[in-house]
Design a protein around this motif. Structure first.
Motif, PDB file in Angstrom:
ATOM      1  N   SER A  70     -91.864 137.193  83.438  1.00 54.13           N
ATOM      2  CA  SER A  70     -93.203 137.088  84.156  1.00 54.13           C
ATOM      3  C   SER A  70     -93.836 135.787  83.766  1.00 54.13           C
ATOM      4  CB  SER A  70     -94.033 138.318  83.700  1.00 54.13           C
ATOM      5  OG  SER A  70     -93.381 139.549  83.793  1.00 54.13           O
ATOM      6  N   ILE A  71     -93.556 135.417  82.585  1.00 50.62           N
ATOM      7  CA  ILE A  71     -94.470 134.421  81.961  1.00 50.62           C
ATOM      8  C   ILE A  71     -93.847 133.053  82.656  1.00 50.62           C
ATOM      9  CG2 ILE A  71     -95.253 133.095  79.925  1.00 50.62           C
ATOM     10  CD1 ILE A  71     -96.139 135.874  80.235  1.00 50.62           C
ATOM     11  N   LEU A  72     -92.429 133.008  82.990  1.00 52.19           N
ATOM     12  CA  LEU A  72     -91.859 131.723  83.597  1.00 52.19           C
ATOM     13  C   LEU A  72     -92.102 131.661  84.898  1.00 52.19           C
ATOM     14  CD1 LEU A  72     -88.391 131.827  81.598  1.00 52.19           C
ATOM     15  CD2 LEU A  72     -90.465 130.448  80.941  1.00 52.19           C
ATOM     16  N   PHE A  73     -91.926 132.945  85.689  1.00 54.29           N
ATOM     17  CA  PHE A  73     -92.196 133.014  86.968  1.00 54.29           C
ATOM     18  C   PHE A  73     -93.611 132.397  87.243  1.00 54.29           C
ATOM     19  CE2 PHE A  73     -89.068 136.584  87.478  1.00 54.29           C
ATOM     20  CZ  PHE A  73     -87.931 135.466  87.549  1.00 54.29           C
ATOM     21  N   LEU A  74     -94.716 132.882  86.714  1.00 53.53           N
ATOM     22  CA  LEU A  74     -95.844 132.334  86.778  1.00 53.53           C
ATOM     23  C   LEU A  74     -96.144 131.159  86.725  1.00 53.53           C
ATOM     24  CD1 LEU A  74     -98.760 133.600  87.265  1.00 53.53           C
ATOM     25  CD2 LEU A  74     -99.262 133.205  84.767  1.00 53.53           C
ATOM     26  N   PHE A  75     -95.273 130.335  85.658  1.00 51.85           N
ATOM     27  CA  PHE A  75     -95.403 128.829  85.419  1.00 51.85           C
ATOM     28  C   PHE A  75     -94.681 127.946  86.624  1.00 51.85           C
ATOM     29  CE2 PHE A  75     -96.975 129.547  81.154  1.00 51.85           C
ATOM     30  CZ  PHE A  75     -97.620 128.466  80.799  1.00 51.85           C
ATOM     31  N   PHE A  76     -93.557 128.934  86.966  1.00 54.14           N
ATOM     32  CA  PHE A  76     -92.599 128.098  88.300  1.00 54.14           C
ATOM     33  C   PHE A  76     -93.564 128.082  89.450  1.00 54.14           C
ATOM     34  CE2 PHE A  76     -88.794 128.606  85.465  1.00 54.14           C
ATOM     35  CZ  PHE A  76     -88.434 127.224  85.444  1.00 54.14           C
ATOM     36  N   SER A  77     -94.527 128.954  89.496  1.00 55.81           N
ATOM     37  CA  SER A  77     -95.360 129.304  90.827  1.00 55.81           C
ATOM     38  C   SER A  77     -96.240 127.952  91.179  1.00 55.81           C
ATOM     39  CB  SER A  77     -96.117 130.586  90.811  1.00 55.81           C
ATOM     40  OG  SER A  77     -97.126 130.293  90.045  1.00 55.81           O
ATOM     41  N   GLY A  78     -96.425 127.352  89.873  1.00 55.42           N
ATOM     42  CA  GLY A  78     -97.503 126.217  90.078  1.00 55.42           C
ATOM     43  C   GLY A  78     -98.950 126.614  89.992  1.00 55.42           C
ATOM     44  N   LEU A  79     -99.099 127.941  89.390  1.00 54.56           N
ATOM     45  CA  LEU A  79    -100.416 128.300  89.470  1.00 54.56           C
ATOM     46  C   LEU A  79    -101.207 127.825  87.978  1.00 54.56           C
ATOM     47  CD1 LEU A  79    -102.177 130.359  91.105  1.00 54.56           C
ATOM     48  CD2 LEU A  79    -101.449 132.012  89.728  1.00 54.56           C
ATOM     49  N   SER A  80    -100.326 127.571  87.058  1.00 50.22           N
ATOM     50  CA  SER A  80    -100.998 127.215  85.849  1.00 50.22           C
ATOM     51  C   SER A  80    -100.970 125.600  85.801  1.00 50.22           C
ATOM     52  CB  SER A  80    -100.131 128.071  84.735  1.00 50.22           C
ATOM     53  OG  SER A  80    -100.655 127.520  83.318  1.00 50.22           O
ATOM     54  N   TRP A  81     -99.376 125.321  85.886  1.00 50.03           N
ATOM     55  CA  TRP A  81     -99.084 123.916  86.093  1.00 50.03           C
ATOM     56  C   TRP A  81     -98.805 123.377  87.311  1.00 50.03           C
ATOM     57  CZ3 TRP A  81     -99.613 119.787  82.604  1.00 50.03           C
ATOM     58  CH2 TRP A  81     -98.711 118.590  82.943  1.00 50.03           C
ATOM     59  N   PRO A  82     -99.733 122.701  88.043  1.00 51.44           N
ATOM     60  CA  PRO A  82     -99.258 122.315  89.349  1.00 51.44           C
ATOM     61  C   PRO A  82     -97.777 121.777  89.805  1.00 51.44           C
ATOM     62  CG  PRO A  82    -100.636 120.752  88.513  1.00 51.44           C
ATOM     63  CD  PRO A  82    -100.421 121.495  87.491  1.00 51.44           C
ATOM     64  N   GLN A  83     -97.576 122.254  90.977  1.00 51.70           N
ATOM     65  CA  GLN A  83     -96.199 122.036  91.456  1.00 51.70           C
ATOM     66  C   GLN A  83     -95.777 120.367  91.394  1.00 51.70           C
ATOM     67  OE1 GLN A  83     -95.588 124.699  94.657  1.00 51.70           O
ATOM     68  NE2 GLN A  83     -93.748 125.499  93.890  1.00 51.70           N
ATOM     69  N   TYR A  84     -96.842 119.962  91.886  1.00 62.70           N
ATOM     70  CA  TYR A  84     -96.525 118.329  92.017  1.00 62.70           C
ATOM     71  C   TYR A  84     -96.177 117.471  90.804  1.00 62.70           C
ATOM     72  CZ  TYR A  84    -101.307 117.581  90.900  1.00 62.70           C
ATOM     73  OH  TYR A  84    -102.646 117.894  90.097  1.00 62.70           O
ATOM     74  N   GLY A  85     -96.823 118.127  89.475  1.00 64.83           N
ATOM     75  CA  GLY A  85     -96.472 117.725  88.398  1.00 64.83           C
ATOM     76  C   GLY A  85     -95.361 118.101  87.817  1.00 64.83           C
TER      77      GLY A  85
END
Lengths: 402, 390
Positions: free
Chosen positions: A315-330
């Motif tokens: 769950s934690i990894l999926f949350l990070f991959f979604s770009g909600l915490s760390w933006p996708q463009y980064g």
């Protein structure tokens, strides 16, 4: 025609049996129903305060003038920080910080007011604890606001003086440009309203996959006890089995999905833009791709309970991959590519665009298309796994514990 | 005494065999924390999510508005990826996720500015994504303040005020922000020491519960207890000690990568953090044992542990400070070992203050271990008469 008819009957039979198995399995029902009902409420309650307000701040005032007192008064009045006290010197202030009595120190040097009086820039150091970015942000906001308002007052005084001396091109008016900031989507700019919509979609995916894996592992355990075949399974072709099961999960998830995506945001006043119909159409491939994703993951789960070991952390990894915490463009290409393999990444972003930013379905065409692509891809992978790496042929060695 | 030592040694030997018996354990204890650490550090490898994609809506098209647009592009935090002709176009781009926000310069902006009619620029930030929104807000705000400043400065200088006093007038007070411990405002520094040990803590709790209740599920727990001389304590030491070792080693590897290789702030001795890691693993295992004693049903115990450890990421105050949560929610954070590890990290590695100030956090972690000894009798009863509920 007869063949299609048989296939349909098989698929329907599998669906019915799966429904029967799921509804009598407490563990699965916990995942399918209790988890989607309880988790959103728990998360919403954690994040519901939305803001970090009243961060304790200690002041070291070596100047002790009317200006510094006014500054401190305004700082204390700000919603972001709370001036908890004066420290005699930096030493004392640092000790207060170490004891967590404050998270920032504002220091006025001795010549603070003198500098302003002389028409020079007065500097004041602010020391901020960086353990939490939100706390830092609050201190920064308070400090920026107060500095701006104090500066404006000082400027007004000086300009008045300048106008009296006839310096400002006769009229006494100095041209200025104004600016306003307008928050979009999440107009409250709160933490809960930003994070929760994404977490809601993630809860749907995780609970669905956990439940599917537990059901499949249960069937596998029965098969192991029964010499290789699950006595409760309905004999049917692979596609009929997969379709039947998918239909069953899909039907079970209609109610939790509507509850989570429609009513939870309503309960907690999260942003509610976009049309419900758009969300319904958007969420169909999300649920389907998640179901087939679950059918792929289940290949690695041999026991009912090992799903906790192998899947909960994701769950934690999926949350990070979604770009909600760390933006996708980064993210780098590797992470972007890996992230796009998961239904949650597209589901979360698409849902946020519709629900928070009020996009219409055509505007989320890209995530929507990707979800259908993932549905097809995971269907094929799941089919191949069932076809060529049948779980029952897997010899699992029972090691008697000690 | 000699007999006891023999029992314990025998039990530990069995515990080692148990961990090696299935690849599941090595995957959960070593591979999952390490792979997660790799993925998360790789994900945030650029340090700060600068260059937020934004758009400019320039309805004025004057020299002044063009220079504002150029300034926005030149800001560290923002990058202009498109120029829109209308508000509607920019808004649609935000909804489609192409840009995170935009800066709007209205019609006749420059002529109204020069005429002293105080025109208004506006900037729109999409707060659906908090981190880019904060960065973008900072960039937009700086540009708008600077634009105003340069206009005022030009006017006043031309009116005859001295250059130096104009600057001071524009900024009579400047607050110098000192960001202690993390002056780069690096996001990975702040995330990696909370979320990565968080995953390790999660796995430690779940694996502990799994490896104890597994015996009850299989109905082999009476034999297990018997082989340890009927002592629950000896049985648990033997079962968990090899896992403690593996988890701690995994944790130390992660710390080595974070502090040694990536050079994240470490203002204390590495031994302090390593001790904290060992205590974290022990406390999480103790927490697992406590949960097993209270709910000896395998699935329920695992569910409780999963619930607690997943919520720990939100409730331990990694993002929202505990003191800002509702009181009865915040109180849960005190029963989560990871919270104390996080606080030790902040005090010791990030801020480098005296060990004295972190004493309670170390004691709290030790308390978990001591507390886990209290309800062992309950677990022993369950092990004697194993009942498996699927």
């Amino acid at each position: 025609m007869n063949k299609i008819g048989k296939w349909l009957i098989d698929a329907f039979g599998v669906c019915k049996r799966e429904f029967h198995l799921a509804s009598r399995d407490m563990g699965v029902m916990l995942f399918f129903l209790a988890l989607p009902i309880a988790y959103p409420i728990l998360y919403a309650l954690i994040y519901n305060p939305e803001y970090v307000h009243d961060v304790p701040v200690v002041v070291v005032d070596d100047c002790r003038s009317a200006t510094t007192r006014e500054y401190i008064r305004r700082l204390d009045a700000s919603q972001y920080v709370d001036v908890t006290g004066y420290a005699a010197n930096m030493q004392e202030a640092r000790q207060a910080m170490a004891q967590k009595d404050c998270y920032a120190i504002v220091h006025f040097p001795e010549d603070f007011e003198e500098c302003i009086g002389r028409g020079e820039t007065a500097h004041m150091p602010v020391y901020c604890d960086m353990s939490l970015l939100l706390r830092y942000k609050s201190v920064l906001m308070a400090q920026t606001d107060v500095t701006a308002s104090m500066s404006a007052d000082i400027q007004a005084e000086v300009l008045q003086l300048a106008a009296m001396q006839g310096l400002s091109a006769g009229s006494g008016i100095v041209p200025t440009v104004e600016s306003t900031s307008v928050p979009m989507g999440n107009t409250s700019t709160g933490l809960a309203s930003a994070l929760l919509p994404g977490i809601l979609v993630l809860i749907l995916q995780q609970s669905l996959v956990l439940g599917i894996c537990m059901l499949a592992a249960g069937s596998r355990e029965r098969a192991r006890r029964n010499g290789g075949t699950d006595p409760l399974a309905i004999p049917a072709s692979i596609t009929a089995t997969m379709t039947g099961k998918a239909l069953c999960y899909f039907i079970i998830y209609i109610v939790p999905t509507i509850y989570i995506l429609k009513y939870v945001p309503m309960f907690f006043s999260f942003p509610q833009n976009g049309h419900s119909l758009d969300i319904i159409i958007f969420i169909v491939p999300f649920l389907l791709s998640t179901i087939f994703f679950g059918m792929v993951v289940q290949r690695f789960i041999h026991e009912r309970e090992s799903v906790f070991l192998l899947f909960v952390f994701s769950s934690i990894l999926f949350l990070f991959f979604s770009g909600l915490s760390w933006p996708q463009y980064g993210m780098n290409t590797f992470c972007t590519l890996l992230g796009s393999c998961f239904p949650s990444t597209w589901g979360i972003n698409g849902y946020i665009h519709i629900k928070t930013n009020g996009a219409e379905l055509w505007q989320v065409a890209h995530p929507y298309g990707m979800l259908w692509l993932l549905t097809a891809a995971y269907f094929i992978i799941a089919y191949l796994i069932h076809r060529y790496a049948t779980p029952h042929s897997h010899t699992h060695t029972h090691t008697p514990a000690s | 005494m000699k007999y006891l030592a023999k029992l314990i040694l025998n039990s530990i030997r069995q515990g080692c065999l148990y961990v090696m018996s299935r690849p599941l354990f090595l995957v959960s204890i070593v591979a999952i924390p390490l792979v997660s650490a790799f993925l998360m550090l790789n994900l945030m490898s650029s340090g700060l999510a600068n260059d937020v994609p934004v758009a400019i809506v320039d309805l004025d098209g004057s020299e002044m508005s063009r220079s504002i647009a150029a300034n926005i592009d030149a800001m560290q935090t923002t990058r202009v990826v498109m120029t829109c002709n209308s508000f509607g176009e920019a808004r649609a781009a935000v909804q489609e996720g192409k840009i995170m926000g935009f800066f709007l310069i209205p019609e006749n902006f420059s002529s109204e500015a020069v005429a002293g009619r105080n025109p208004e620029m506006s900037y729109y930030t999409n707060y659906a994504y908090i981190v880019p929104a904060s960065l973008m807000f900072k960039g937009f705000k700086t540009v708008s303040v600077l634009s105003n400043g340069s206009l005022v400065k030009a006017t006043l200088t031309s009116a005859g005020l001295a250059d130096g006093s104009v600057s001071a007038m524009l900024q009579p007070i400047v607050a110098d922000m000192h960001m202690l411990g993390n002056p780069w405002m690096s996001y990975p520094i702040y995330m990696s020491n909370s979320f990565i040990p968080g995953i390790l803590a999660l796995m430690a709790m779940i694996v502990t519960v799994f490896s104890i209740t597994d015996e009850i599920k299989r109905g082999t727990s009476p034999m297990w207890l018997e082989s340890c001389g009927g002592s629950m304590m000896v049985a648990l030491i033997g079962r968990l000690a090899p896992q403690t070792l593996l988890f701690t080693l995994t944790g130390w590897i992660i710390q080595l990568v974070i502090f040694g290789w990536l050079d994240f702030p470490l203002h204390c001795s590495i031994a302090t953090m390593m001790a904290a890691m060992l205590l974290l693993v022990l406390a999480c295992q103790a927490m697992g044992v406590i949960v097993c004693c209270i709910v000896p049903n395998m699935r329920l115990a695992l569910s409780v542990c999963s619930l607690l450890s997943v919520l720990a990421f939100s409730i331990s105050g990694f993002t929202l400070p505990v003191e800002n949560m509702y009181g009865w929610v915040g109180i849960i954070s005190y029963i989560l070992p990871i919270r104390y590890y996080f606080l030790i990290y902040i005090d010791q590695a990030l801020n480098g203050i005296d060990l004295y100030y972190s004493r309670y956090y170390f004691i709290a972690l030790l308390l978990f271990v001591l507390l886990s000894l209290v309800p062992l009798g309950n677990l022993k009863r369950m092990c004697r008469r194993p009942v498996y509920i699927p």
